[in-house]
Design a protein around this motif. Structure first.
Motif, PDB file in Angstrom:
ATOM      1  N   ARG A  83      45.819  35.209  39.951  1.00  0.00           N
ATOM      2  CA  ARG A  83      45.879  33.764  40.182  1.00  0.00           C
ATOM      3  C   ARG A  83      46.766  33.466  41.382  1.00  0.00           C
ATOM      4  O   ARG A  83      46.441  32.656  42.230  1.00  0.00           O
ATOM      5  N   SER A  84      47.892  34.136  41.475  1.00  0.00           N
ATOM      6  CA  SER A  84      48.802  33.943  42.600  1.00  0.00           C
ATOM      7  C   SER A  84      48.133  34.308  43.919  1.00  0.00           C
ATOM      8  O   SER A  84      48.275  33.605  44.920  1.00  0.00           O
TER       9      SER A  84
ATOM     10  N   ALA B 178      47.425  31.728  46.983  1.00  0.00           N
ATOM     11  CA  ALA B 178      48.018  32.014  48.291  1.00  0.00           C
ATOM     12  C   ALA B 178      46.989  31.914  49.416  1.00  0.00           C
ATOM     13  O   ALA B 178      47.349  31.692  50.566  1.00  0.00           O
TER      14      ALA B 178
ATOM     15  N   GLN C  22      49.066  37.682  38.575  1.00  0.00           N
ATOM     16  CA  GLN C  22      49.041  38.217  39.943  1.00  0.00           C
ATOM     17  C   GLN C  22      47.744  37.836  40.655  1.00  0.00           C
ATOM     18  O   GLN C  22      47.754  37.497  41.841  1.00  0.00           O
TER      19      GLN C  22
END
Length: 137
Positions: free
Chosen positions: A10-11, A15, A8
């Motif tokens: 890393r995402s 983003a 999460q």
């Protein structure tokens, strides 16, 4: 060793990475504008949607991030982890860049690529931009 990030985290980091209006691009835009040149941004009708387009001069400038476009500098390396994911992704970016460059040149455009690492030496960058934009070819 660097701290491990959860998927999460890393995402969320990924983003936040932008394609337009990056710090290096904004620096180049301010510098070129300060030199008295005017330009259009990200023309969709040109291959690769160049970052800065100088229509009457038939010149374009791309501002590339060293990591994303596989520059030969220290920051342009493929990550050691998940090479099976990163290598094809980054190689395809470099191939696409070469295709866009060839298409623009074939259409009569002059192209300058400014690498993210080159924005650290402002005097050299300004000299390079001036040389590119002021020469007639």
């Amino acid at each position: 060793m660097a701290d491990k990030l959860t998927p999460q985290q890393r995402s969320a980091n990924m983003a936040r990475i932008r394609a337009k209006d990056t710090k290096p691009e904004m620096l180049v835009r301010r510098m070129v504008h300060g030199m008295g040149f005017r330009y259009r941004l990200h023309r969709k009708d040109l291959p690769g949607k160049p970052d800065l387009v100088f229509g009457p001069r038939r010149k374009v400038i791309f501002v590339h991030g060293c990591f994303w476009h596989l520059h030969a500098c220290r920051d342009g390396r493929i990550p050691a982890s998940r090479r099976d994911y990163w290598a094809p992704k980054l190689q395809r970016n470099a191939e696409r860049d070469a295709e866009h460059l060839a298409a623009l040149r074939a259409a009569g455009w002059q192209v300058l690529i400014v690498w993210e690492c080159e924005t650290k030496d402002l005097a050299a960058l300004q000299s390079r931009l001036a040389e590119f934009l002021e020469t007639e070819e």
